[in-house]
Design a protein around this motif. Structure first.
Motif, PDB file in Angstrom:
ATOM      1  N   SER A   4      56.538 -21.404 -10.347  1.00  0.00           N
ATOM      2  CA  SER A   4      57.201 -22.818 -10.082  1.00  0.00           C
ATOM      3  C   SER A   4      58.878 -22.459 -10.090  1.00  0.00           C
ATOM      4  O   SER A   4      59.290 -21.735 -10.671  1.00  0.00           O
ATOM      5  CB  SER A   4      56.844 -23.981 -11.102  1.00  0.00           C
ATOM      6  N   ASP A   5      59.313 -23.706  -9.666  1.00  0.00           N
ATOM      7  CA  ASP A   5      60.769 -23.399  -9.495  1.00  0.00           C
ATOM      8  C   ASP A   5      61.592 -23.604 -10.811  1.00  0.00           C
ATOM      9  O   ASP A   5      62.427 -23.008 -11.227  1.00  0.00           O
ATOM     10  CB  ASP A   5      61.398 -24.711  -8.753  1.00  0.00           C
ATOM     11  N   LYS A   6      60.639 -24.385 -11.875  1.00  0.00           N
ATOM     12  CA  LYS A   6      61.007 -24.454 -13.088  1.00  0.00           C
ATOM     13  C   LYS A   6      61.103 -23.024 -14.024  1.00  0.00           C
ATOM     14  O   LYS A   6      61.782 -22.809 -14.652  1.00  0.00           O
ATOM     15  CB  LYS A   6      60.117 -25.637 -13.715  1.00  0.00           C
ATOM     16  N   VAL A   7      59.685 -22.373 -13.480  1.00  0.00           N
ATOM     17  CA  VAL A   7      59.821 -21.045 -14.274  1.00  0.00           C
ATOM     18  C   VAL A   7      60.736 -20.110 -13.916  1.00  0.00           C
ATOM     19  O   VAL A   7      61.433 -19.471 -14.568  1.00  0.00           O
ATOM     20  CB  VAL A   7      58.268 -20.338 -13.958  1.00  0.00           C
ATOM     21  N   LYS A   8      61.057 -20.247 -12.546  1.00  0.00           N
ATOM     22  CA  LYS A   8      62.181 -19.412 -12.036  1.00  0.00           C
ATOM     23  C   LYS A   8      63.560 -19.657 -12.716  1.00  0.00           C
ATOM     24  O   LYS A   8      64.155 -18.746 -13.299  1.00  0.00           O
ATOM     25  CB  LYS A   8      62.414 -19.416 -10.522  1.00  0.00           C
ATOM     26  N   GLU A   9      63.762 -21.088 -12.695  1.00  0.00           N
ATOM     27  CA  GLU A   9      65.111 -21.399 -13.560  1.00  0.00           C
ATOM     28  C   GLU A   9      65.075 -20.926 -14.960  1.00  0.00           C
ATOM     29  O   GLU A   9      66.107 -20.499 -15.143  1.00  0.00           O
ATOM     30  CB  GLU A   9      65.120 -22.839 -13.427  1.00  0.00           C
ATOM     31  N   TYR A  10      63.955 -21.191 -15.605  1.00  0.00           N
ATOM     32  CA  TYR A  10      64.038 -20.755 -17.123  1.00  0.00           C
ATOM     33  C   TYR A  10      63.985 -19.294 -17.273  1.00  0.00           C
ATOM     34  O   TYR A  10      64.396 -18.753 -18.356  1.00  0.00           O
ATOM     35  CB  TYR A  10      63.034 -21.339 -17.780  1.00  0.00           C
ATOM     36  N   PHE A  11      63.616 -18.576 -16.250  1.00  0.00           N
ATOM     37  CA  PHE A  11      63.737 -16.981 -16.288  1.00  0.00           C
ATOM     38  C   PHE A  11      65.111 -16.616 -15.781  1.00  0.00           C
ATOM     39  O   PHE A  11      65.688 -15.884 -16.716  1.00  0.00           O
ATOM     40  CB  PHE A  11      62.724 -16.405 -15.332  1.00  0.00           C
ATOM     41  N   ILE A  39      59.400 -15.092 -20.783  1.00  0.00           N
ATOM     42  CA  ILE A  39      60.621 -15.399 -21.073  1.00  0.00           C
ATOM     43  C   ILE A  39      60.726 -16.656 -20.765  1.00  0.00           C
ATOM     44  O   ILE A  39      61.451 -17.492 -21.419  1.00  0.00           O
ATOM     45  CB  ILE A  39      61.685 -14.292 -20.203  1.00  0.00           C
ATOM     46  N   ALA A  40      60.361 -17.238 -19.420  1.00  0.00           N
ATOM     47  CA  ALA A  40      60.441 -18.526 -19.521  1.00  0.00           C
ATOM     48  C   ALA A  40      59.868 -19.586 -20.182  1.00  0.00           C
ATOM     49  O   ALA A  40      60.016 -20.685 -20.673  1.00  0.00           O
ATOM     50  CB  ALA A  40      60.139 -18.953 -18.021  1.00  0.00           C
ATOM     51  N   SER A  41      58.558 -18.965 -20.637  1.00  0.00           N
ATOM     52  CA  SER A  41      57.598 -19.724 -21.576  1.00  0.00           C
ATOM     53  C   SER A  41      58.579 -19.868 -22.926  1.00  0.00           C
ATOM     54  O   SER A  41      58.370 -20.932 -23.760  1.00  0.00           O
ATOM     55  CB  SER A  41      56.283 -19.099 -21.796  1.00  0.00           C
ATOM     56  N   THR A  47      50.718 -28.054 -27.623  1.00  0.00           N
ATOM     57  CA  THR A  47      49.681 -26.844 -27.226  1.00  0.00           C
ATOM     58  C   THR A  47      50.380 -26.102 -26.296  1.00  0.00           C
ATOM     59  O   THR A  47      51.568 -26.080 -25.954  1.00  0.00           O
ATOM     60  CB  THR A  47      48.431 -27.509 -26.795  1.00  0.00           C
ATOM     61  N   ASN A  48      49.662 -24.911 -26.086  1.00  0.00           N
ATOM     62  CA  ASN A  48      50.006 -24.041 -24.897  1.00  0.00           C
ATOM     63  C   ASN A  48      50.077 -24.628 -23.529  1.00  0.00           C
ATOM     64  O   ASN A  48      50.876 -24.441 -22.776  1.00  0.00           O
ATOM     65  CB  ASN A  48      49.354 -22.815 -24.993  1.00  0.00           C
ATOM     66  N   GLN A  49      49.036 -25.574 -23.509  1.00  0.00           N
ATOM     67  CA  GLN A  49      49.334 -26.467 -22.123  1.00  0.00           C
ATOM     68  C   GLN A  49      50.542 -27.286 -21.975  1.00  0.00           C
ATOM     69  O   GLN A  49      50.911 -27.190 -21.016  1.00  0.00           O
ATOM     70  CB  GLN A  49      48.171 -27.143 -22.057  1.00  0.00           C
ATOM     71  N   ASP A  50      51.167 -27.861 -23.207  1.00  0.00           N
ATOM     72  CA  ASP A  50      52.268 -28.350 -23.165  1.00  0.00           C
ATOM     73  C   ASP A  50      53.580 -27.468 -22.524  1.00  0.00           C
ATOM     74  O   ASP A  50      54.320 -28.211 -21.842  1.00  0.00           O
ATOM     75  CB  ASP A  50      52.540 -29.061 -24.490  1.00  0.00           C
ATOM     76  N   ILE A  51      53.441 -26.148 -22.989  1.00  0.00           N
ATOM     77  CA  ILE A  51      54.380 -25.427 -22.752  1.00  0.00           C
ATOM     78  C   ILE A  51      54.093 -25.125 -21.109  1.00  0.00           C
ATOM     79  O   ILE A  51      55.128 -25.303 -20.392  1.00  0.00           O
ATOM     80  CB  ILE A  51      54.199 -23.870 -23.283  1.00  0.00           C
ATOM     81  N   ALA A  52      52.927 -24.884 -20.480  1.00  0.00           N
ATOM     82  CA  ALA A  52      52.750 -24.620 -19.363  1.00  0.00           C
ATOM     83  C   ALA A  52      52.981 -25.984 -18.315  1.00  0.00           C
ATOM     84  O   ALA A  52      53.869 -25.686 -17.345  1.00  0.00           O
ATOM     85  CB  ALA A  52      51.420 -24.391 -18.827  1.00  0.00           C
ATOM     86  N   ASP A  53      52.779 -27.167 -18.957  1.00  0.00           N
ATOM     87  CA  ASP A  53      53.375 -28.357 -18.268  1.00  0.00           C
ATOM     88  C   ASP A  53      54.641 -28.385 -18.122  1.00  0.00           C
ATOM     89  O   ASP A  53      54.897 -28.875 -17.015  1.00  0.00           O
ATOM     90  CB  ASP A  53      52.412 -29.606 -18.667  1.00  0.00           C
ATOM     91  N   LEU A  95      51.543 -22.852 -14.937  1.00  0.00           N
ATOM     92  CA  LEU A  95      52.010 -21.226 -14.684  1.00  0.00           C
ATOM     93  C   LEU A  95      50.816 -20.688 -14.084  1.00  0.00           C
ATOM     94  O   LEU A  95      49.554 -21.258 -13.908  1.00  0.00           O
ATOM     95  CB  LEU A  95      51.734 -20.687 -16.082  1.00  0.00           C
ATOM     96  N   PRO A  96      50.713 -19.514 -13.309  1.00  0.00           N
ATOM     97  CA  PRO A  96      49.637 -18.965 -12.535  1.00  0.00           C
ATOM     98  C   PRO A  96      48.675 -18.824 -13.706  1.00  0.00           C
ATOM     99  O   PRO A  96      49.022 -18.239 -14.772  1.00  0.00           O
ATOM    100  CB  PRO A  96      50.219 -17.671 -12.132  1.00  0.00           C
ATOM    101  N   PRO A  97      47.291 -18.818 -13.018  1.00  0.00           N
ATOM    102  CA  PRO A  97      46.094 -18.706 -14.359  1.00  0.00           C
ATOM    103  C   PRO A  97      46.478 -17.524 -15.083  1.00  0.00           C
ATOM    104  O   PRO A  97      46.199 -17.578 -16.389  1.00  0.00           O
ATOM    105  CB  PRO A  97      44.991 -18.829 -13.413  1.00  0.00           C
ATOM    106  N   GLU A  98      46.764 -16.378 -14.320  1.00  0.00           N
ATOM    107  CA  GLU A  98      46.946 -15.119 -14.912  1.00  0.00           C
ATOM    108  C   GLU A  98      48.156 -15.004 -15.959  1.00  0.00           C
ATOM    109  O   GLU A  98      47.832 -13.922 -16.775  1.00  0.00           O
ATOM    110  CB  GLU A  98      47.004 -13.978 -13.854  1.00  0.00           C
ATOM    111  N   LYS A  99      48.767 -16.031 -15.901  1.00  0.00           N
ATOM    112  CA  LYS A  99      50.119 -16.019 -16.828  1.00  0.00           C
ATOM    113  C   LYS A  99      49.794 -16.875 -18.142  1.00  0.00           C
ATOM    114  O   LYS A  99      50.932 -17.267 -18.708  1.00  0.00           O
ATOM    115  CB  LYS A  99      51.209 -16.175 -15.985  1.00  0.00           C
ATOM    116  N   MET A 100      48.847 -17.833 -17.982  1.00  0.00           N
ATOM    117  CA  MET A 100      48.578 -18.784 -19.220  1.00  0.00           C
ATOM    118  C   MET A 100      48.794 -17.862 -20.533  1.00  0.00           C
ATOM    119  O   MET A 100      49.203 -18.669 -21.539  1.00  0.00           O
ATOM    120  CB  MET A 100      47.277 -19.386 -19.043  1.00  0.00           C
ATOM    121  N   HIS A 101      48.480 -16.649 -20.643  1.00  0.00           N
ATOM    122  CA  HIS A 101      48.565 -16.248 -22.236  1.00  0.00           C
ATOM    123  C   HIS A 101      50.210 -15.989 -22.678  1.00  0.00           C
ATOM    124  O   HIS A 101      50.414 -16.078 -23.677  1.00  0.00           O
ATOM    125  CB  HIS A 101      47.874 -14.794 -22.086  1.00  0.00           C
ATOM    126  N   CYS A 102      50.902 -16.143 -21.513  1.00  0.00           N
ATOM    127  CA  CYS A 102      52.432 -16.199 -21.955  1.00  0.00           C
ATOM    128  C   CYS A 102      52.687 -17.521 -22.750  1.00  0.00           C
ATOM    129  O   CYS A 102      53.295 -17.628 -23.756  1.00  0.00           O
ATOM    130  CB  CYS A 102      53.420 -16.068 -20.622  1.00  0.00           C
TER     131      CYS A 102
END
Lengths: 311, 400
Positions: free
Chosen positions: A5-12, A66-68, A88-94, A99-106
Motif C-alpha cells: 500500500s502507499d502507506k507501507v511505502k511511505e513508512y518504508f 521496517i514500515a510495521s 493487535t497485529n491487525q491494528d498495525i496492518a490496518d 499488508l500482503p498476506p505473506e507479510k502479516m508476520h511483520c
C-alpha cells in the motif's frame, strides 16, 4: 513483487522514529538475524502516568518489517501501557492500509516486540510461549495448543480459516501437511464430542463442502448485453415462457419430475415443480436453469419462483 | 535517467530484430507447420531454418537433436523423467544442492511419489561442486546425473564435460540445465559427452514460452507430452512457430554477440563489482570469481536485508534481484547461498546484478552512485550494525 500500500511505502521510504533511546526504560528485542527479520523496540514510559512518551526502533528486515515497526511506534506513543497492550497485529496492518498476506508476520513481530518491551518495563521476564520443536508453523510461531484453541473457539473447519485466524501455513506453507493433519485430528475429536457436525469436519484431501445453502435464493439474472427485440406484450411474454417450459419439460420428465406455469407477473414467473422435483435437493439448480433460459429468450432479467402444490 | 535493468538472469528484453522476425508468423504465415498446403509448408521451412540457427549456437550436428519445449523447466522435467524410463534397473539421480527449482522440486517429488533415490551433491563456500562426493554417488543404480552448466544466482560455472565423462563411466546419462549458460558460454555439443541439455529462449533475448531440450543422437527419449507426431513424436503439440522462429533469430544474434558478452559485458560487470566493493565496507562477492558467467555478480551486504535494498534501488530506477527470503515468499534465504554456508548476517542481504549486451557504462556508474547511500540508510536502521567504524565482522570475506 509485492503490492504494498502507499502507506507501507511511505513508512518504508521515510520511516518515523528510527534510532535509539539511550535511557529507554522498556526494551523489547524479537526475531534474529538468522530468521531474516529482527526488531529492537525502545520505549520511554512515564512511571507516574504509565504513559508511553516516546518510542523508537531499529529493524533488520524487509520493507514491510521496517514500515510495521515505524507504524507501531506511531500508534503507541501517547497511550498508557495497558492501552498499548490492547493493540493487535491487525491494528498495525490496518494502520498501514493492509499488508500482503505473506507479510502479516511483520505486524506480528511488532506486536510481540511491544509485549516484550512492556514486560521489560514492568520488570517481568518475557519469553516465547513455544518450545522449539513443538511448533507446527515456524513462520508464525503456531504450536498445536494455539491451533487447537483457535479451531475450537471459532469452529474452524478449513485450511483457509486456519490461515486467517492463526496465519499458520500462510507464509512458506511447508507446514501445510502437518497443519492439515492437526486440523483433521482436532475436528474429529470435536465430532466425537458432539460439538461439530460430522459433515462439516475437515478431512485432508476431501473436496470443499457444497454451496447448497448459497443457492436457496435465486438471484435475478443480469444480462450484460440485451439482445432481445423490443419489449414484449404480456401475451407475447406468456407465450414465450410457455414455449421455453415446453422445451424444458421433457428433460425434467426424463428425471421423473415435471414443471407447469402458474402465473406471470411482470418479471416474476411462478412455476410449480411436481413429481421427483418435489423435495429434490437439486430443485434450486433446476429453477436457476429455467430462469437462465427464460432470461435468454425474453431478453430481460427474470425471476423464477417455485410455488407449492395447490397454490 | 533512463531505467537501468540489471536483472537479465531473470529475463531479458526481447531483441526488436527477434520481434520483427516473429510478427509475420502471427497473421500472414499463420499456417500449421504440419499441413501440406502452402500456408503450412512455408512455416515448416521457416522452422527448419530456425532449428539450424539454434544448432549453430549450440554446435550440434543433427537437426533431430533439438526438441522444442514450452520452457526450460519443461526440458528439465522431460530429461529426468525420460532417463528414469529408459535406463532399465536404474532408479537413482545424482544432482547438486544448488540446482534451479525446475530440477530440485521435480527430484523432491520423484523421491516422494516414485521412491527414486536422489543424491544432492554439496558445494564449498565458493559454490564449487564437491567432486569426491559426486564420484562416490555415481554407481550402477544411477539413471542420470544432472548438474547445471551455470548457476543462476552466483553465475558459477560447472565443469560439465568432466562431470559427463564421470557419469558415463558409471553407465549413467548426463543432463545439464544450461538455461543461464546458453548465449554466454561457447558451446560445441557435437564434440561433447553431454547427453541432454536444457535451454530457455527468454534468457537470451527471445520471448518467454519457448525452450528446447538437446538430446544427443542415439540417446533414447521417452515423451512427456503425448499426442501428435510433432518433433518426431517426442514432444506433441502444434509447433509454436512464431516463438521457434524468434528463438532462431535470438540464437543467431547470441552467436554474433558471444565475444562481446565475454569482453565488453564482462568488463562492465567487473567495473560494477570492484566499484561497489571499494565504496562499501562489509560486502563480499559470493561465488567463484575464477569460473563465473561474464554477466553475473552476486554481492552480499552485511547486516541488512535484500528487499529493502531492492525497493530503494527500484526507487532510483535500478532493477536487480535478491536471493533474499522476503522477496520470494519463503522465510529462508536462497538455497544456493545456504548450500555455500554464506553466514546469515550476509545471506539475507545478497543482491544479484546480472547484465546483458544492452547495458552501458552509464548504467554501471548510476549504480555506483546510489548504492553506497542505500546501504548506509538501511544499516542506519539495523540493530546489528555498529556504525561506520564497525570492526566486528561475522566472517572474513575469502577475497576482496
Amino acid at each position: 513483487m509485492w503490492e504494498y500500500s502507499d502507506k507501507v511505502k511511505e513508512y518504508f521510504f521515510n520511516p518515523k522514529n528510527v534510532g535509539v533511546i539511550e535511557d529507554a526504560n522498556g526494551v523489547g528485542e524479537v526475531g534474529a538475524i538468522a530468521c531474516g527479520d529482527a526488531l529492537k523496540l525502545m520505549i520511554q514510559v512515564d512511571p507516574d502516568t504509565d504513559r508511553i512518551t516516546s518510542a523508537r526502533f531499529q529493524t533488520f528486515g524487509c520493507g514491510s518489517a521496517i514500515a510495521s515497526s515505524s507504524a507501531l511506534t506511531e500508534i503507541i506513543v501517547g497511550k498508557t501501557v495497558d492501552e498499548a497492550l490492547k493493540i493487535t497485529n491487525q491494528d498495525i496492518a490496518d494502520f498501514l492500509g493492509g499488508l500482503p498476506p505473506e507479510k502479516m508476520h511483520c505486524s506480528v513481530m511488532g506486536y510481540e516486540a511491544l509485549r516484550a518491551a512492556v514486560a521489560n518495563y514492568r520488570g517481568e521476564t518475557w519469553e516465547d510461549d513455544h518450545e522449539e520443536g513443538a511448533l507446527l508453523c515456524k513462520c508464525f510461531g503456531v504450536d498445536e495448543g494455539m491451533l487447537e484453541r483457535a479451531v475450537r473457539n471459532n469452529n474452524l473447519t478449513s485450511m483457509e480459516q486456519v490461515a486467517q485466524y492463526t496465519k499458520a501455513t500462510a507464509s512458506c506453507s511447508t507446514c501445510a501437511e502437518t497443519v492439515e493433519e492437526a486440523l483433521e485430528r482436532i475436528n474429529a475429536a470435536m465430532v466425537s464430542e458432539g460439538v461439530l457436525d460430522a459433515r462439516d469436519a475437515f478431512v485432508a484431501g476431501a473436496l470443499p463442502p457444497t454451496r447448497r445453502a448459497a443457492r436457496k435464493t435465486s438471484p435475478l439474472v443480469e444480462l450484460s448485453t440485451p439482445t432481445a427485440p423490443a419489449r414484449l406484450t404480456t401475451v407475447q411474454r406468456i407465450r414465450a415462457v410457455e414455449e421455453v417450459l415446453t422445451e424444458l419439460r421433457p428433460v425434467l420428465q426424463g428425471d421423473g419430475g415435471d414443471c407447469e406455469l402458474v402465473d406471470v407477473d411482470g418479471n416474476k414467473v411462478m412455476v410449480r415443480l411436481s413429481g421427483a422435483c418435489v423435495n429434490c435437493q437439486l430443485a434450486s439448480v433446476t429453477v436457476q436453469g429455467i430462469q437462465q433460459r427464460l432470461a435468454e429468450r425474453l431478453g430481460e432479467p427474470v425471476r423464477v419462483i417455485p410455488v407449492p402444490a395447490g397454490h | 535517467m533512463k531505467p537501468v535493468y540489471l536483472d537479465n538472469n531473470a529475463t531479458t528484453r526481447v531483441d526488436p530484430r527477434v520481434v520483427d522476425a516473429m510478427l509475420p508468423y502471427f497473421t500472414e504465415q499463420f499456417g500449421n507447420a504440419s499441413s501440406i498446403h502452402a500456408f503450412g509448408a512455408d512455416v515448416g521451412t521457416a522452422i527448419r531454418h530456425a532449428r539450424r540457427q539454434l544448432q549453430a549456437l549450440l554446435g550440434t550436428e543433427f537437426d533431430h537433436e533439438i526438441v522444442y519445449t514450452g520452457c526450460g523447466t519443461e526440458a528439465d522435467n522431460m530429461a529426468l523423467l525420460s532417463a528414469l524410463e529408459t535406463q532399465a534397473g536404474r532408479n537413482e539421480i545424482v544432482t547438486s544442492a544448488v540446482e534451479h527449482p525446475a530440477i530440485l522440486a521435480l527430484c523432491a517429488w520423484l523421491e516422494k511419489a516414485r521412491g527414486v533415490k536422489v543424491h544432492y551433491i554439496g558445494v564449498d563456500s565458493r559454490g564449487r561442486l564437491d567432486m569426491d562426493a559426486y564420484r562416490k554417488a555415481l554407481g550402477p543404480r544411477t539413471a542420470i546425473a544432472s548438474i547445471m552448466w551455470a548457476n543462476n544466482e552466483t553465475g558459477n560455472l560447472f565443469d560439465v564435460e568432466t562431470l559427463a565423462e564421470l557419469a558415463h563411466e558409471a553407465g549413467a546419462l548426463f543432463h545439464t540445465d544450461a538455461v543461464q549458460a546458453v548465449g554466454k558460454v561457447p558451446m560445441d555439443l557435437k564434440t561433447s559427452e553431454i547427453d541432454m541439455l536444457s535451454l530457455s529462449g527468454h534468457k537470451f533475448h527471445a520471448p518467454k514460452g519457448i525452450g528446447a531440450l538437446y538430446v544427443r543422437r542415439g540417446v533414447r527419449l521417452r515423451p512427456m507430452i503425448r499426442g501428435g507426431h510433432q518433433e518426431r513424436g517426442r514432444r506433441a503439440g502444434t509447433e509454436n512457430a512464431p516463438s521457434i522462429i524468434g528463438l532462431g533469430v535470438a540464437a543467431e544474434l547470441a552467436r554474433t554477440h558471444l565475444d562481446e558478452e565475454n569482453t565488453r559485458v564482462r568488463a562492465l560487470r567487473d567495473r560494477l563489482e570492484s566499484g561497489l566493493l571499494q565504496r562499501i565496507s562489509h560486502a563480499m562477492v559470493t561465488g567463484d570469481p575464477e569460473r563465473r558467467l561474464p554477466n553475473t555478480s552476486n554481492i552480499a551486504f552485511e547486516y541488512i536485508e535484500g528487499e529493502g535494498i531492492l525497493l530503494l534501488l527500484n526507487k532510483a530506477g535500478i532493477a536487480a534481484s535478491s536471493g533474499s527470503a522476503c522477496t520470494s515468499g519463503s522465510l529462508e534465504p536462497s538455497h544456493v547461498l545456504r548450500a555455500m554456508k554464506v553466514p546469515y548476517t550476509a545471506a539475507h542481504g545478497a543482491i544479484r546484478f546480472s547484465l546483458s549486451r544492452e547495458n552501458t557504462p552509464e548504467d554501471v556508474e548510476h549504480v555506483l552512485e546510489v548504492m553506497p547511500g542505500i546501504v548506509e540508510t538501511l544499516r542506519g536502521m539495523s540493530p546489528f550494525w555498529d556504525g561506520a567504524s564497525a570492526t566486528r565482522s561475522a566472517f572474513t570475506p575469502s577475497y576482496a
